[in-house]
Design a protein around this motif. Structure first.
Motif, PDB file in Angstrom:
ATOM      1  N   ASN A  60      -7.998   3.855  -3.242  1.00 11.12           N
ATOM      2  CA  ASN A  60      -8.922   4.484  -2.311  1.00 11.12           C
ATOM      3  C   ASN A  60      -9.109   5.936  -2.744  1.00 11.12           C
ATOM      4  O   ASN A  60      -8.186   6.748  -2.671  1.00 11.12           O
ATOM      5  CB  ASN A  60      -8.372   4.421  -0.878  1.00 11.12           C
ATOM      6  N   LEU A  61     -10.308   6.251  -3.222  1.00  6.24           N
ATOM      7  CA  LEU A  61     -10.559   7.584  -3.759  1.00  6.24           C
ATOM      8  C   LEU A  61     -10.550   8.669  -2.688  1.00  6.24           C
ATOM      9  O   LEU A  61     -10.323   9.838  -2.981  1.00  6.24           O
ATOM     10  CB  LEU A  61     -11.909   7.613  -4.483  1.00  6.24           C
ATOM     11  N   ASN A  62     -10.800   8.282  -1.447  1.00  6.13           N
ATOM     12  CA  ASN A  62     -10.840   9.268  -0.363  1.00  6.13           C
ATOM     13  C   ASN A  62      -9.449   9.626   0.139  1.00  6.13           C
ATOM     14  O   ASN A  62      -9.156  10.794   0.420  1.00  6.13           O
ATOM     15  CB  ASN A  62     -11.680   8.745   0.798  1.00  6.13           C
ATOM     16  N   THR A  63      -8.586   8.640   0.260  1.00  5.02           N
ATOM     17  CA  THR A  63      -7.247   8.884   0.805  1.00  5.02           C
ATOM     18  C   THR A  63      -6.185   9.064  -0.268  1.00  5.02           C
ATOM     19  O   THR A  63      -5.102   9.581   0.001  1.00  5.02           O
ATOM     20  CB  THR A  63      -6.812   7.723   1.719  1.00  5.02           C
ATOM     21  N   GLY A  64      -6.465   8.592  -1.492  1.00  4.51           N
ATOM     22  CA  GLY A  64      -5.461   8.637  -2.549  1.00  4.51           C
ATOM     23  C   GLY A  64      -4.467   7.495  -2.480  1.00  4.51           C
ATOM     24  O   GLY A  64      -3.582   7.386  -3.331  1.00  4.51           O
ATOM     25  N   LYS A  65      -4.608   6.618  -1.484  1.00  2.00           N
ATOM     26  CA  LYS A  65      -3.689   5.479  -1.386  1.00  2.00           C
ATOM     27  C   LYS A  65      -3.990   4.460  -2.479  1.00  2.00           C
ATOM     28  O   LYS A  65      -5.136   4.292  -2.903  1.00  2.00           O
ATOM     29  CB  LYS A  65      -3.815   4.806  -0.024  1.00  2.00           C
ATOM     30  N   VAL A  66      -2.940   3.782  -2.926  1.00  3.57           N
ATOM     31  CA  VAL A  66      -3.091   2.691  -3.886  1.00  3.57           C
ATOM     32  C   VAL A  66      -2.357   1.472  -3.358  1.00  3.57           C
ATOM     33  O   VAL A  66      -1.473   1.581  -2.493  1.00  3.57           O
ATOM     34  CB  VAL A  66      -2.546   3.059  -5.284  1.00  3.57           C
ATOM     35  N   GLY A  67      -2.715   0.323  -3.880  1.00  2.00           N
ATOM     36  CA  GLY A  67      -2.035  -0.887  -3.442  1.00  2.00           C
ATOM     37  C   GLY A  67      -2.204  -2.004  -4.437  1.00  2.00           C
ATOM     38  O   GLY A  67      -3.063  -1.941  -5.332  1.00  2.00           O
ATOM     39  N   ALA A  68      -1.370  -3.006  -4.297  1.00  2.00           N
ATOM     40  CA  ALA A  68      -1.455  -4.187  -5.148  1.00  2.00           C
ATOM     41  C   ALA A  68      -1.047  -5.403  -4.337  1.00  2.00           C
ATOM     42  O   ALA A  68      -0.259  -5.295  -3.385  1.00  2.00           O
ATOM     43  CB  ALA A  68      -0.559  -4.037  -6.376  1.00  2.00           C
ATOM     44  N   PHE A  69      -1.600  -6.558  -4.702  1.00  2.00           N
ATOM     45  CA  PHE A  69      -1.262  -7.820  -4.041  1.00  2.00           C
ATOM     46  C   PHE A  69      -1.145  -8.885  -5.111  1.00  2.00           C
ATOM     47  O   PHE A  69      -2.005  -9.011  -5.977  1.00  2.00           O
ATOM     48  CB  PHE A  69      -2.347  -8.216  -3.033  1.00  2.00           C
ATOM     49  N   HIS A  70      -0.038  -9.649  -5.057  1.00  2.00           N
ATOM     50  CA  HIS A  70       0.135 -10.778  -5.978  1.00  2.00           C
ATOM     51  C   HIS A  70      -0.468 -12.009  -5.310  1.00  2.00           C
ATOM     52  O   HIS A  70       0.134 -12.615  -4.434  1.00  2.00           O
ATOM     53  CB  HIS A  70       1.617 -10.986  -6.284  1.00  2.00           C
ATOM     54  N   TYR A  71      -1.674 -12.337  -5.745  1.00  2.00           N
ATOM     55  CA  TYR A  71      -2.454 -13.421  -5.144  1.00  2.00           C
ATOM     56  C   TYR A  71      -2.100 -14.763  -5.791  1.00  2.00           C
ATOM     57  O   TYR A  71      -2.333 -14.951  -6.990  1.00  2.00           O
ATOM     58  CB  TYR A  71      -3.943 -13.118  -5.330  1.00  2.00           C
ATOM     59  N   PRO A  72      -1.539 -15.705  -5.019  1.00  2.00           N
ATOM     60  CA  PRO A  72      -1.247 -17.029  -5.571  1.00  2.00           C
ATOM     61  C   PRO A  72      -2.533 -17.829  -5.744  1.00  2.00           C
ATOM     62  O   PRO A  72      -3.397 -17.832  -4.863  1.00  2.00           O
ATOM     63  CB  PRO A  72      -0.344 -17.670  -4.513  1.00  2.00           C
ATOM     64  N   VAL A  77       0.870  -1.174   0.000  1.00  2.00           N
ATOM     65  CA  VAL A  77       0.000   0.000   0.000  1.00  2.00           C
ATOM     66  C   VAL A  77       0.906   1.223   0.000  1.00  2.00           C
ATOM     67  O   VAL A  77       1.782   1.350   0.860  1.00  2.00           O
ATOM     68  CB  VAL A  77      -0.944   0.020   1.221  1.00  2.00           C
ATOM     69  N   VAL A  78       0.699   2.111  -0.978  1.00  2.00           N
ATOM     70  CA  VAL A  78       1.545   3.294  -1.140  1.00  2.00           C
ATOM     71  C   VAL A  78       0.728   4.524  -0.773  1.00  2.00           C
ATOM     72  O   VAL A  78      -0.417   4.677  -1.192  1.00  2.00           O
ATOM     73  CB  VAL A  78       2.055   3.417  -2.591  1.00  2.00           C
ATOM     74  N   ASP A  79       1.338   5.407   0.008  1.00  2.00           N
ATOM     75  CA  ASP A  79       0.667   6.634   0.432  1.00  2.00           C
ATOM     76  C   ASP A  79       0.367   7.538  -0.753  1.00  2.00           C
ATOM     77  O   ASP A  79       0.944   7.392  -1.834  1.00  2.00           O
ATOM     78  CB  ASP A  79       1.527   7.394   1.444  1.00  2.00           C
ATOM     79  N   LYS A  80      -0.511   8.497  -0.535  1.00  2.00           N
ATOM     80  CA  LYS A  80      -0.914   9.430  -1.591  1.00  2.00           C
ATOM     81  C   LYS A  80       0.206  10.419  -1.889  1.00  2.00           C
ATOM     82  O   LYS A  80       1.167  10.537  -1.145  1.00  2.00           O
ATOM     83  CB  LYS A  80      -2.163  10.186  -1.153  1.00  2.00           C
ATOM     84  N   GLU A  95      -6.202 -10.032   4.169  1.00  2.00           N
ATOM     85  CA  GLU A  95      -7.144  -9.263   4.987  1.00  2.00           C
ATOM     86  C   GLU A  95      -6.491  -7.981   5.490  1.00  2.00           C
ATOM     87  O   GLU A  95      -7.094  -6.904   5.443  1.00  2.00           O
ATOM     88  CB  GLU A  95      -7.607 -10.107   6.181  1.00  2.00           C
ATOM     89  N   ASP A  96      -5.259  -8.082   5.963  1.00  2.00           N
ATOM     90  CA  ASP A  96      -4.546  -6.906   6.463  1.00  2.00           C
ATOM     91  C   ASP A  96      -4.346  -5.874   5.352  1.00  2.00           C
ATOM     92  O   ASP A  96      -4.490  -4.670   5.565  1.00  2.00           O
ATOM     93  CB  ASP A  96      -3.189  -7.306   7.055  1.00  2.00           C
ATOM     94  N   TRP A  97      -3.983  -6.366   4.174  1.00  2.00           N
ATOM     95  CA  TRP A  97      -3.776  -5.477   3.021  1.00  2.00           C
ATOM     96  C   TRP A  97      -5.067  -4.755   2.662  1.00  2.00           C
ATOM     97  O   TRP A  97      -5.094  -3.534   2.467  1.00  2.00           O
ATOM     98  CB  TRP A  97      -3.256  -6.299   1.841  1.00  2.00           C
ATOM     99  N   MET A  98      -6.175  -5.506   2.588  1.00  2.00           N
ATOM    100  CA  MET A  98      -7.460  -4.918   2.233  1.00  2.00           C
ATOM    101  C   MET A  98      -7.920  -3.901   3.284  1.00  2.00           C
ATOM    102  O   MET A  98      -8.448  -2.835   2.959  1.00  2.00           O
ATOM    103  CB  MET A  98      -8.508  -6.018   2.074  1.00  2.00           C
ATOM    104  N   THR A  99      -7.696  -4.227   4.560  1.00  2.00           N
ATOM    105  CA  THR A  99      -8.089  -3.315   5.646  1.00  2.00           C
ATOM    106  C   THR A  99      -7.292  -2.017   5.589  1.00  2.00           C
ATOM    107  O   THR A  99      -7.831  -0.936   5.827  1.00  2.00           O
ATOM    108  CB  THR A  99      -7.868  -3.997   7.012  1.00  2.00           C
ATOM    109  N   ALA A 100      -6.011  -2.114   5.259  1.00  2.00           N
ATOM    110  CA  ALA A 100      -5.167  -0.918   5.190  1.00  2.00           C
ATOM    111  C   ALA A 100      -5.528  -0.040   3.996  1.00  2.00           C
ATOM    112  O   ALA A 100      -5.463   1.194   4.084  1.00  2.00           O
ATOM    113  CB  ALA A 100      -3.695  -1.319   5.117  1.00  2.00           C
ATOM    114  N   LEU A 101      -5.922  -0.657   2.899  1.00  2.00           N
ATOM    115  CA  LEU A 101      -6.200   0.101   1.679  1.00  2.00           C
ATOM    116  C   LEU A 101      -7.660   0.563   1.594  1.00  2.00           C
ATOM    117  O   LEU A 101      -7.932   1.703   1.221  1.00  2.00           O
ATOM    118  CB  LEU A 101      -5.860  -0.746   0.451  1.00  2.00           C
TER     119      LEU A 101
END
Length: 200
Positions: free
Chosen positions: A37-49, A13-16, A80-86
């Protein structure tokens, strides 16, 4: 423009505030989940196996369950942690060519089993995303994906709050940017970004 490289099993998760690119390994049956996240401007990615979230079901007597290695490392909790943070308001999912197996005529029992697992995994991932952020992800075939976050100063027009993301294939100009390798990075907060999970 910062460029981050995550491995299978990792999320970021990368800050705005800045344009950013996130790259990962080539996809086969894995998925690259990107969110904004349109409200915070944060973006993120996860490589899902592939198969991590599948916890039940059988096909022709064969169990469809996550590999023991993924259960051992609790990768579902990393997701879950990634989704909660983003907490994304937009989600795009890139999938590799291995996920297209169901579209071909295969006579082998093993291929039928793979077909079923890919279809089930696709449904499980989409449902999991919708249940947590009430967003239906858009999907895109892209074996070599790059998530690009672009910042737009006026915040108007097509772009919401001045931010947008796109998942596209890796282009030559991406290679000219300095890359931050996160394959050996431990989970936790860093300067301007956070890492989730561990490389597999």
């Amino acid at each position: 423009m910062p460029k981050y490289f995550i491995k299978m099993g990792q999320g970021i998760v990368v800050d705005k505030g800045v344009d950013v690119i996130v790259l990962t390994d080539m996809l086969d049956t894995c998925r690259f989940i990107a969110g904004l996240n349109l409200n915070t401007g944060k973006v993120g990615a996860f490589h899902y196996p592939a198969g991590v979230l599948i916890n039940e079901g059988t096909y022709e007597g064969k169990p469809l369950k996550p590999a023991k290695a993924f259960q051992k490392y609790s990768m579902s909790s990393d997701l879950e942690d990634w989704m909660t943070a983003l907490r994304p308001s937009r989600v795009q999912v890139a999938f590799g060519p291995g996920c297209l197996v169901p579209h071909f005529d295969r006579s082998s029992t093993d291929f039928k089993w793979v077909d079923h697992r890919c279809e089930l995994d696709d449904k499980v991932v989409n449902d999991w995303i919708f249940e947590r952020c009430r967003v239906k992800p858009t999907r895109k075939l892209c074996s070599n994906p790059a998530m690009v976050r672009r910042v737009h100063g006026d915040g108007g027009g097509f772009f919401h709050n001045g931010f947008d993301i796109v998942v596209e294939r890796v282009w030559p100009h991406h290679a000219n940017l300095r890359q931050i390798e996160l394959g050996r990075a431990g989970a936790g907060g860093y300067d301007g970004y956070s890492v989730f999970g561990r490389a597999r």
